[in-house]
Design a protein around this motif. Structure first.
Motif, PDB file in Angstrom:
ATOM      1  N   ARG A 278       0.833  -1.221   0.000  1.00 18.45           N
ATOM      2  CA  ARG A 278       0.000   0.000   0.000  1.00 18.45           C
ATOM      3  C   ARG A 278       0.865   1.267   0.000  1.00 18.45           C
ATOM      4  O   ARG A 278       0.556   2.248  -0.667  1.00 18.45           O
ATOM      5  CB  ARG A 278      -0.900   0.017   1.225  1.00 18.45           C
ATOM      6  CG  ARG A 278      -2.066  -0.950   1.314  1.00 18.45           C
ATOM      7  CD  ARG A 278      -1.894  -2.330   0.839  1.00 18.45           C
ATOM      8  NE  ARG A 278      -2.972  -3.211   1.288  1.00 18.45           N
ATOM      9  CZ  ARG A 278      -3.327  -4.297   0.630  1.00 18.45           C
ATOM     10  NH1 ARG A 278      -2.696  -4.647  -0.500  1.00 18.45           N
ATOM     11  NH2 ARG A 278      -4.298  -5.062   1.083  1.00 18.45           N
TER      12      ARG A 278
ATOM     13  N   SER B 190      -8.560   3.697  -2.976  1.00 16.84           N
ATOM     14  CA  SER B 190      -8.479   2.269  -2.640  1.00 16.84           C
ATOM     15  C   SER B 190      -7.228   1.975  -1.818  1.00 16.84           C
ATOM     16  O   SER B 190      -7.274   1.192  -0.862  1.00 16.84           O
ATOM     17  CB  SER B 190      -8.495   1.422  -3.918  1.00 16.84           C
ATOM     18  OG  SER B 190      -7.421   1.763  -4.773  1.00 16.84           O
TER      19      SER B 190
ATOM     20  N   SER C 260      -7.565   1.075   2.174  1.00 16.60           N
ATOM     21  CA  SER C 260      -7.061  -0.233   2.597  1.00 16.60           C
ATOM     22  C   SER C 260      -5.983  -0.087   3.664  1.00 16.60           C
ATOM     23  O   SER C 260      -5.942  -0.849   4.642  1.00 16.60           O
ATOM     24  CB  SER C 260      -6.509  -0.996   1.391  1.00 16.60           C
ATOM     25  OG  SER C 260      -7.527  -1.273   0.447  1.00 16.60           O
TER      26      SER C 260
ATOM     27  N   GLU D 213      -6.839  -1.671   7.368  1.00 19.89           N
ATOM     28  CA  GLU D 213      -6.057  -2.812   7.835  1.00 19.89           C
ATOM     29  C   GLU D 213      -5.282  -2.523   9.114  1.00 19.89           C
ATOM     30  O   GLU D 213      -4.666  -3.432   9.684  1.00 19.89           O
ATOM     31  CB  GLU D 213      -5.106  -3.262   6.725  1.00 19.89           C
ATOM     32  CG  GLU D 213      -5.850  -3.873   5.543  1.00 19.89           C
ATOM     33  CD  GLU D 213      -5.003  -4.041   4.287  1.00 19.89           C
ATOM     34  OE1 GLU D 213      -5.545  -4.545   3.284  1.00 19.89           O
ATOM     35  OE2 GLU D 213      -3.820  -3.654   4.313  1.00 19.89           O
TER      36      GLU D 213
ATOM     37  N   PRO E 132     -13.863  -1.710   0.579  1.00 24.75           N
ATOM     38  CA  PRO E 132     -12.743  -2.649   0.787  1.00 24.75           C
ATOM     39  C   PRO E 132     -13.094  -3.811   1.703  1.00 24.75           C
ATOM     40  O   PRO E 132     -12.475  -4.866   1.619  1.00 24.75           O
ATOM     41  CB  PRO E 132     -11.641  -1.767   1.381  1.00 24.75           C
ATOM     42  CG  PRO E 132     -12.331  -0.590   1.950  1.00 24.75           C
ATOM     43  CD  PRO E 132     -13.526  -0.357   1.074  1.00 24.75           C
TER      44      PRO E 132
ATOM     45  N   THR F 285      -7.784  -9.490   2.005  1.00 24.98           N
ATOM     46  CA  THR F 285      -6.574  -8.669   1.963  1.00 24.98           C
ATOM     47  C   THR F 285      -5.792  -8.854   0.667  1.00 24.98           C
ATOM     48  O   THR F 285      -5.297  -7.891   0.086  1.00 24.98           O
ATOM     49  CB  THR F 285      -5.670  -9.012   3.159  1.00 24.98           C
ATOM     50  OG1 THR F 285      -6.374  -8.744   4.369  1.00 24.98           O
ATOM     51  CG2 THR F 285      -4.387  -8.196   3.137  1.00 24.98           C
TER      52      THR F 285
ATOM     53  N   ARG G 269      -7.677  -6.938  -2.124  1.00 25.80           N
ATOM     54  CA  ARG G 269      -8.517  -5.815  -1.705  1.00 25.80           C
ATOM     55  C   ARG G 269      -8.309  -4.564  -2.553  1.00 25.80           C
ATOM     56  O   ARG G 269      -9.274  -3.956  -3.033  1.00 25.80           O
ATOM     57  CB  ARG G 269      -8.245  -5.494  -0.235  1.00 25.80           C
ATOM     58  CG  ARG G 269      -9.061  -4.315   0.303  1.00 25.80           C
ATOM     59  CD  ARG G 269      -8.966  -4.238   1.812  1.00 25.80           C
ATOM     60  NE  ARG G 269      -9.621  -5.401   2.388  1.00 25.80           N
ATOM     61  CZ  ARG G 269      -9.070  -6.176   3.321  1.00 25.80           C
ATOM     62  NH1 ARG G 269      -7.852  -5.911   3.768  1.00 25.80           N
ATOM     63  NH2 ARG G 269      -9.743  -7.203   3.802  1.00 25.80           N
TER      64      ARG G 269
END
Length: 469
Positions: free
Chosen positions: A88, A139, A143, A147, A364, A369, A372
């Protein structure tokens, strides 16, 4: 935050850093994106297109805004995959660099009077880069925050990613307003509009520094360490979650409210050929005040979704804002600035946030995961690309001189938001599902059957027995 023995809670610290990074990065990146929107509505028709046909110039200028969204599905595929394979943090830094560089370049472009058709070609090219870059922002940021958020508070923390986008729009309007107010109109059209674009160099530098200091998502690291990261997350996403991808693409069309409020509404109010006669600085106050209210409302709606679920706020927000679009457009047609401002605050700043504040957690959460970012990015950006063409379509079906523009465009807006609301209502509820079970078959049914003490109260993280983080 500190624990009872005065030690800093590393998990809470990471949550705070990830949320701050998502907020600030989204604000800076969407500042870039929305200064283009303001310029496309107010000055680009005169600068980058032939002057002989003002109706065509308005449609073409708004179409260049939509072109950025056409590039978003491509960006969704490419950048979404990088977010699921490279992480990410890597994705968010890449998005920031592409957006900042392309926006700065817009401020250096020659006009149609200087280079002819090369001017709109260059403008469209840079807009395509912008659209490609922004495709991975929400996104990736959603995410990253999701998370690292505590169980039972994912909706609250993820909502800050969208609060950042609203703040970015405030920054964009706040830059344009003093320029439009203090500069002579001829100077503003000639060179003043370039200043916000050139300031993107500072935006880029600040964004890179902020995001380099954020740690990678632990959920992604765990997937990568365990060898669960697929070589082709897009293939896996379509094979396992194609229905959810289609569903969020339809849900994303609720963003027609943003198009009506900030793009078509601006052209309708400001462009001389429509004959409304709002001064640019007066009209800029409308989305500015609406977005200020939205920044206040968003975290409360995100927190509410942790209590009552994701679907109800999304459905109510979509339908309610669609109904208010009639009143908003009527206020512009009646040249009633106070009514337009009040309606904007209700439509854009309050009601629409039922959708806007919740989709960063809702979308999401529909996916595991390992896929995602790819799945959300593809679905959301396909929906957004379709929606972003609507300002140009609205200008084509309701050009200057058309009667009953508020009813015509308001009806189209309500129909679109109704379809988005149906898509949201048919999705499974996700707010009570633990992170490691998101996207798994039957997870929603298992979550609804668990007692509250097993799920944990909002604000608590799952116990180790609940499964791996």
């Amino acid at each position: 935050m500190q624990t009872s023995d005065n030690r800093i809670d590393p998990a809470r610290t990471q949550t705070t850093r990830a949320t701050a990074s998502g907020w600030i990065g989204s604000a800076l990146e969407y500042y870039d994106f929305f200064i283009y929107a303001q310029a496309a509505a107010m000055v680009f028709p005169q600068l980058f297109f032939p002057a002989g046909n003002p109706k065509l110039a308005i449609v073409a200028s708004l179409a260049t805004y939509g072109v950025g969204y056409v590039a978003r599905p491509i960006g969704g595929f490419v950048l979404g995959r990088r977010g699921d394979t490279h992480g990410r943090k890597h994705l968010l830094l890449l998005c920031m660099f592409l957006m900042g560089a392309s926006t700065f370049a817009v401020g250096l472009l020659p006009t149609y009077h200087q280079v002819g058709m090369l001017a709109p070609i260059l403008l469209v090219t840079l807009r395509l880069v912008q659209g490609f870059a922004v495709a991975g922002e929400i996104s990736g940021a959603s995410s990253m925050i999701l998370e690292q958020a505590p169980f039972g508070r994912r909706g609250y923390y993820a909502s800050f990613a969208l609060q950042g986008t609203q703040a970015g729009q405030i920054f964009a309007a706040a830059i344009f307003m003093p320029l439009a107010w203090y500069m002579p109109n001829a100077s503003f059209v000639s060179w003043g509009w370039r200043i916000p674009f050139l300031l993107s160099a500072l935006v880029l530098a600040a964004g890179v520094v902020i995001r380099r200091n954020v740690s990678e998502s632990p959920a992604f690291i765990s997937e990568d360490t365990n060898g669960s990261v697929p070589a082709s997350p897009i293939t896996v996403a379509f094979r396992e979650s194609w229905r959810e991808i289609v569903r969020i693409a339809v849900m994303a069309t609720a963003a027609v409210i943003a198009m009506v409020a900030t793009i078509f509404g601006a052209a309708y109010a400001v462009q001389p050929s429509y004959g409304i006669g709002f001064h640019p600085d007066t009209y800029l106050a409308i989305p500015l005040i609406g977005n200020i209210v939205a920044v206040i409302v968003i975290p409360f709606v995100g927190k509410l979704s942790d209590r009552i679920g994701r679907r109800i706020p999304v459905v109510v927000g979509s339908l309610g804002a669609g109904l208010l679009s009639y009143v908003y457009l009527y206020a512009i047609s009646a040249r009633n600035a106070p009514l337009a401002i009040v309606t904007s605050v209700l439509m854009w700043g309050v009601v629409y946030q039922g959708f806007n504040a919740v989709f960063p957690s809702f979308m999401p959460e529909l996916f595991p995961t390992r896929t995602r970012v790819s799945a959300m990015s593809i679905g959301q950006n396909i929906g957004m690309s379709l929606t972003a063409l609507l300002p140009s379509l609205f200008a084509a079906i309701a050009p200057p001189g058309t009667k009953d523009i508020p009813f015509l465009i308001g009806s189209a807006t309500l129909a679109i938001t109704a379809v988005a609301a149906i898509a949201a209502w048919t999705a499974r509820e996700t707010h009570r599902i633990p992170l490691h079970e998101l996207g798994m078959p039957g997870a929603a049914a298992r979550a609804s059957s668990r007692p509250a003490n097993e799920l944990g109260e909002p604000g608590q993280r799952p116990t180790p027995a609940a499964g791996p983080r």
